[in-house]
Design a protein around this motif. Structure first.
Motif, PDB file in Angstrom:
ATOM      1  N   TRP A 178       0.858  -1.180   0.000  1.00  0.00           N
ATOM      2  CA  TRP A 178       0.000   0.000   0.000  1.00  0.00           C
ATOM      3  C   TRP A 178       0.894   1.231   0.000  1.00  0.00           C
ATOM      4  N   GLU A 179       1.166   1.731  -1.217  1.00  0.00           N
ATOM      5  CA  GLU A 179       2.034   2.887  -1.417  1.00  0.00           C
ATOM      6  C   GLU A 179       3.391   2.665  -0.739  1.00  0.00           C
ATOM      7  N   SER A 180       3.708   3.378   0.334  1.00  0.00           N
ATOM      8  CA  SER A 180       5.026   3.263   0.958  1.00  0.00           C
ATOM      9  C   SER A 180       5.064   2.241   2.088  1.00  0.00           C
ATOM     10  N   ILE A 181       3.957   1.539   2.342  1.00  0.00           N
ATOM     11  CA  ILE A 181       3.886   0.567   3.430  1.00  0.00           C
ATOM     12  C   ILE A 181       3.585  -0.822   2.868  1.00  0.00           C
ATOM     13  N   VAL A 182       4.338  -1.809   3.348  1.00  0.00           N
ATOM     14  CA  VAL A 182       4.099  -3.197   2.967  1.00  0.00           C
ATOM     15  C   VAL A 182       3.855  -4.006   4.239  1.00  0.00           C
ATOM     16  N   LEU A 183       2.747  -4.743   4.288  1.00  0.00           N
ATOM     17  CA  LEU A 183       2.423  -5.609   5.420  1.00  0.00           C
ATOM     18  C   LEU A 183       2.499  -7.059   4.956  1.00  0.00           C
ATOM     19  N   LEU A 210       8.299   0.057   6.048  1.00  0.00           N
ATOM     20  CA  LEU A 210       8.032   1.439   5.672  1.00  0.00           C
ATOM     21  C   LEU A 210       9.136   1.892   4.728  1.00  0.00           C
ATOM     22  N   LYS A 211       8.760   2.228   3.500  1.00  0.00           N
ATOM     23  CA  LYS A 211       9.723   2.705   2.510  1.00  0.00           C
ATOM     24  C   LYS A 211       9.893   4.208   2.701  1.00  0.00           C
ATOM     25  N   ALA A 212      10.897   4.577   3.469  1.00  0.00           N
ATOM     26  CA  ALA A 212      11.113   5.988   3.761  1.00  0.00           C
ATOM     27  C   ALA A 212      11.509   6.749   2.500  1.00  0.00           C
ATOM     28  N   THR A 213      12.355   6.143   1.680  1.00  0.00           N
ATOM     29  CA  THR A 213      12.758   6.712   0.395  1.00  0.00           C
ATOM     30  C   THR A 213      12.832   5.582  -0.622  1.00  0.00           C
ATOM     31  N   ASP A 214      13.220   5.913  -1.841  1.00  0.00           N
ATOM     32  CA  ASP A 214      13.352   4.889  -2.876  1.00  0.00           C
ATOM     33  C   ASP A 214      14.483   3.907  -2.564  1.00  0.00           C
ATOM     34  N   TRP A 215      15.420   4.313  -1.701  1.00  0.00           N
ATOM     35  CA  TRP A 215      16.584   3.461  -1.442  1.00  0.00           C
ATOM     36  C   TRP A 215      16.725   3.028   0.019  1.00  0.00           C
ATOM     37  N   THR A 238      16.741  -2.493   8.980  1.00  0.00           N
ATOM     38  CA  THR A 238      16.812  -1.475   7.942  1.00  0.00           C
ATOM     39  C   THR A 238      17.284  -2.125   6.649  1.00  0.00           C
ATOM     40  N   GLY A 239      16.972  -1.487   5.551  1.00  0.00           N
ATOM     41  CA  GLY A 239      17.409  -1.985   4.258  1.00  0.00           C
ATOM     42  C   GLY A 239      17.826  -0.848   3.348  1.00  0.00           C
ATOM     43  N   PHE A 240      18.909  -1.066   2.606  1.00  0.00           N
ATOM     44  CA  PHE A 240      19.411  -0.083   1.657  1.00  0.00           C
ATOM     45  C   PHE A 240      19.466  -0.715   0.275  1.00  0.00           C
ATOM     46  N   GLU A 241      19.031   0.027  -0.721  1.00  0.00           N
ATOM     47  CA  GLU A 241      19.041  -0.470  -2.091  1.00  0.00           C
ATOM     48  C   GLU A 241      19.816   0.507  -2.959  1.00  0.00           C
ATOM     49  N   PHE A 242      20.796  -0.021  -3.690  1.00  0.00           N
ATOM     50  CA  PHE A 242      21.656   0.807  -4.512  1.00  0.00           C
ATOM     51  C   PHE A 242      21.394   0.504  -5.987  1.00  0.00           C
TER      52      PHE A 242
END
Length: 270
Positions: A178-183, A210-215, A238-242
């Motif tokens: 759901w937009e920036s939130i995934v359950l 919670l997707k705070a930003t695209d990365w 936390t997760g980081f995507e490059f």
């Protein structure tokens, strides 16, 4: 249709095209038993203690580590405009077992020899899974992991051996984007045990992202053992995507009875 990902042990990718999607991966997981004579020492009669020469406290560590190196392929399908993906992971698998017994009376650090207490076996295994999106944003999945059963014995120590078991594990899950939130939530459909000395486990997990930003993303989760043989665990990560190619994830875990742990995961997608 936007691309969705559902991770249920085996990676499944819903692709907007009919091309076969592929992903290489490496993963390692472990299980361990640690035993000592502390409980038996606490039970000694203080009014009639045994002589020091009669005491022989020992510590035992039994562990199994599974390392997977494989390739996952997903095959996008569509039934009545409902996206479906079937995924198959073929993997080279190495199973390492470890059995170490030490006596406190004659322990010498120089006596430790890893090869003396370890055993390993290499084999082939399979994971399969299916994911479907009945409505936009909602994904249902079913996966089977380690479909080929494996048994690997530890080395013998103090006249005793253990057997590390790798058995098929089936999991059903659901995720809602759901937009920036995934359950998400998933549940093990069968109980399994690695060592006979450890009770069977069967987990139910819930989590959110919670997707705070695209990365950058924040994650919160909870794991409950329906067999009540392991501690219930809370996790925060936390997760980081490059560049949607390389990702880095870190998760910290805490539970009752001073249970604590951490996971560092890296992955590369092509």
């Amino acid at each position: 249709m936007k691309m969705l990902k559902l991770v249920l042990s085996c990676a499944l990718i819903l692709s907007p095209s009919m091309a076969i999607a592929g992903q290489q991966y490496y993963e390692a997981r472990s299980d361990a038993i640690a035993q000592s004579d502390i409980d038996s020492l606490n039970a000694l009669d203080p009014d009639n203690p045994p002589g020091l020469a009669d005491l022989d406290p020992q510590g035992t560590v039994v562990a199994g580590v599974v390392s997977d190196l494989g390739v996952t392929l997903s095959f996008p399908l569509s039934i009545v405009n409902m996206p479906i993906a079937v995924g198959i992971s073929s993997k080279f698998q190495r199973i390492d077992t470890y059995h170490y017994v030490v006596s406190a009376n004659n322990y010498e650090a120089s006596d430790f020899d890893y090869s003396k207490y370890s055993n390993d076996e290499s084999t082939f295994n399979l994971d399969v899974g299916i994911a479907m999106e009945p409505v936009e944003g909602l994904v249902l999945g079913l996966s089977g992991r380690d479909l080929i059963s494996q048994d690997v014995e530890t080395v013998e120590a103090q006249g005793r051996k253990f057997t590390y078991r790798l058995e098929p594990q089936f999991t059903a899950g659901i995720a809602y984007d759901w937009e920036s939130i995934v359950l998400t939530s998933d549940i093990d459909l069968n109980a399994y045990k690695r060592f006979e000395e450890i009770g069977a486990t069967q987990y139910w997990r819930v989590g959110g992202e919670l997707k705070a930003t695209d990365w950058f993303a924040l994650r919160l989760g909870y794991r409950y053992d329906m067999k009540d043989n392991t501690e219930n665990i809370y996790s925060l990560g936390t997760g980081f995507e490059f560049g949607r190619v390389f990702s880095l994830d870190f998760t910290g875990m805490v539970g009752s009875d001073d249970a604590i742990g951490g996971v560092l995961k890296t992955s590369y997608h092509f």
